[in-house]
Design a protein around this motif. Structure first.
Motif, mmCIF file in Angstrom:
data_model
loop_
_atom_site.group_PDB
_atom_site.id
_atom_site.type_symbol
_atom_site.label_atom_id
_atom_site.label_comp_id
_atom_site.label_asym_id
_atom_site.label_seq_id
_atom_site.Cartn_x
_atom_site.Cartn_y
_atom_site.Cartn_z
ATOM 1 N N THR A 86 14.726 -36.717 -36.935
ATOM 2 C CA THR A 86 13.781 -37.798 -37.244
ATOM 3 C C THR A 86 12.894 -37.392 -38.422
ATOM 4 O OG1 THR A 86 13.653 -37.899 -34.874
ATOM 5 C CG2 THR A 86 12.244 -39.397 -36.089
ATOM 6 N N HIS A 125 7.219 -43.910 -33.954
ATOM 7 C CA HIS A 125 8.212 -43.993 -32.892
ATOM 8 C C HIS A 125 7.657 -44.699 -31.651
ATOM 9 C CE1 HIS A 125 11.464 -42.766 -30.253
ATOM 10 N NE2 HIS A 125 12.134 -42.398 -31.337
ATOM 11 N N CYS A 150 8.006 -44.111 -28.690
ATOM 12 C CA CYS A 150 7.519 -43.144 -27.690
ATOM 13 C C CYS A 150 5.998 -42.984 -27.782
ATOM 14 C CB CYS A 150 8.127 -41.770 -27.987
ATOM 15 S SG CYS A 150 9.498 -41.394 -26.952
ATOM 16 N N GLN A 196 11.560 -37.835 -23.275
ATOM 17 C CA GLN A 196 11.985 -38.668 -24.409
ATOM 18 C C GLN A 196 11.654 -38.004 -25.733
ATOM 19 O OE1 GLN A 196 11.385 -42.763 -24.698
ATOM 20 N NE2 GLN A 196 11.729 -43.210 -22.530
ATOM 21 N N THR A 213 14.325 -35.376 -26.240
ATOM 22 C CA THR A 213 15.673 -35.884 -26.536
ATOM 23 C C THR A 213 15.747 -36.615 -27.870
ATOM 24 O OG1 THR A 213 15.198 -37.817 -25.197
ATOM 25 C CG2 THR A 213 16.437 -36.070 -24.118
ATOM 26 N N THR A 214 14.645 -37.216 -28.310
ATOM 27 C CA THR A 214 14.682 -37.933 -29.591
ATOM 28 C C THR A 214 14.386 -37.006 -30.768
ATOM 29 O OG1 THR A 214 12.387 -38.529 -29.239
ATOM 30 C CG2 THR A 214 14.031 -40.203 -28.693
#
Length: 460
Positions: free
Chosen positions: A2, A10, A12, A31, A34-35
């Motif tokens: 990212t 984001h 999130c 999250q 994982t992102t």
DNA sequence: TTAGGGTTAG
């Protein structure tokens, strides 16, 4: 991976602010991992800040899992700990600071963002004062002296002021080349809140010297000092300044003005300020109830207390002190008793010694000395000197010698040096023509080496 | 690069 720009927008991160439970927090943390957001400082700082409010242990575990956390992340967590935990977790903030200050990495070194919150926490509780002074030495060690940071400078002034070291605070302040408004306000508040003599006069002198435009906070300090000095005109000037300069009559300024006008005997002006305020919190009500109480307007004080409740505001410990004493000063015994009992039963507030003091005063003043005595016997904590003095006062009003003597006996154990206690008892004896006992009380004063300062007339 | 300091009543 990212990009940094997406890491700030984001979805999130939008979720973070809505997180309220540890379970939510863990889901968002997953999250973030994982992102790939966990590689970016910004989302991590948001996560740390939130975690410290939900579960501090979890926040510390997140920090431990980050490889080579930057000083930015340490700073975020240190300041979150201080602001979210009311300085009850200062040891954790200092433990993190120790990691930063002893780090061998060139990337982790305390910076100007590290210190202000630590100074705030250090000034809060005397057990941390010593650490705050050590921190001052660290500022000199770690920060470049040429780049004086206004936040660090203000925090240092505030720290020494909170430690009760007003001289050091002042000396540091005087060395600041161009103090900004917040730094001026820190010093003004320090003097306004100080118990030292002359400190209120100093607020007035400093205010005149201010090199920046005062704001509401500056006026609160000025009004508070005027109230302590009984300087009605100075306080009125501050009120006019507020109006002329389009400053806001906020809850802090409003409360201090209500207090000022009440103390100066201008209850109408106090009420006018109270009515003009757009938003009133419990403290505003407390100040107005107190004003009404001391001027003997018990009924009006109770009306205001009822209005506080009907507006949905939550009464606090001070509300009960001022409201029960309003009942006490106006002989509204049953209302006072009802309000005292509602404290715990309705609002879940455990009465403190000052509330029992109000209760004893309420019963005693109205002549219900037997009940007042029972209340003292049953109260769950040790009665303080104020309470015994109030009981002694009630005994004097109602000529109850026996209870007056009991009260004095307890008072002598608590504050031997206060000649007023002996004078009260002496007055009780004089009231019933027991001149031998008056003489004995005087002898007792001599035995205890208590001197009654002679009255001084200020009229020339 | 996003963070940090000040205020009321009793």
């Amino acid at each position: 991976m990212t990009s940094p720009s997406t890491s700030k927008n984001h979805r999130c991160l939008n979720l973070i602010s809505k997180c309220i439970s540890l379970q939510n927090l863990k889901q968002i943390h997953c999250q973030i991992i994982t992102t790939g957001l966990s590689h970016h400082t910004y989302p991590l700082s948001k996560l740390l800040h939130l975690s410290s409010t939900v579960c501090l242990t979890y926040a510390l575990s997140i920090l431990r899992q980050i490889q080579n956390p930057s000083v930015f992340l340490y700073n975020t967590l240190i300041s979150s700990i201080v602001s979210n935990h009311n300085s009850t977790k200062t040891h954790l903030a200092f433990a993190l600071y120790n990691q930063v200050s002893s780090s061998r990495s060139n990337l982790v070194r305390p910076n100007e963002f590290t210190y202000p919150s630590l100074f705030k926490a250090s000034g809060f509780d005397p057990i941390w004062h010593r650490h705050g002074r050590a921190l001052h030495a660290h500022v000199l060690k770690f920060l470049e002296p040429v780049n004086h940071d206004r936040f660090v400078e203000a925090a240092l002034v505030g720290f020494y002021a909170n430690c009760g070291r007003l001289r050091e605070a002042r000396s540091l302040f005087e060395r600041i080349r161009e103090p900004d408004l917040a730094t001026w306000n820190t010093l003004l508040a320090a003097y306004a809140n100080s118990e030292e003599s002359e400190s209120d006069d100093e607020v007035l002198r400093l205010f005149v010297r201010m090199q920046v435009r005062p704001n509401e906070v500056s006026l609160v300090a000025l009004i508070k000092s005027c109230a302590s000095l009984g300087e009605f005109w100075g306080g009125l000037w501050a009120h006019v300044y507020l109006l002329k300069n389009n400053l806001t009559l906020n809850q802090f300024v409003g409360t201090s003005l209500i207090d000022l006008y009440s103390k100066c005997g201008c209850l109408n002006l106090a009420r006018q300020v109270f009515d003009e305020m757009r938003e009133r919190d419990t403290s505003c009500y407390n100040a107005m109830i107190r004003g009404l109480a001391v001027h003997g307007f018990g009924e009006e004080a109770i009306e205001l207390y009822k209005s506080l409740i009907s507006k949905g505001l939550i009464p606090d410990e001070a509300t009960f002190v001022v409201t029960i004493s309003a009942c006490s000063h106006s002989g509204l015994v049953d209302e006072g008793l009802h309000i005292f009992h509602s404290m715990k039963e309705v609002y879940g507030i455990e009465p403190k010694v000052e509330h029992y003091g109000c209760l004893v005063d309420l019963l005693g003043r109205s002549g219900r000395l037997e009940e007042a005595e029972q209340c003292i016997k049953k109260m769950p904590m040790k009665p303080n000197a104020t309470l015994w003095r109030s009981f002694l006062g009630s005994a004097q009003i109602h000529g109850d010698l026996e209870r007056g003597e009991t009260a004095l006996k307890h008072l002598l154990g608590l504050e031997l040096e206060n000649s007023g206690n002996f004078v009260l008892l002496s007055n009780i004896y004089a009231g019933v023509d027991r001149w031998t006992d008056v003489e004995k009380t005087r002898e007792l004063m001599k035995d205890h080496r208590v001197n009654k300062s002679p009255g001084i007339s200020t009229i020339n």
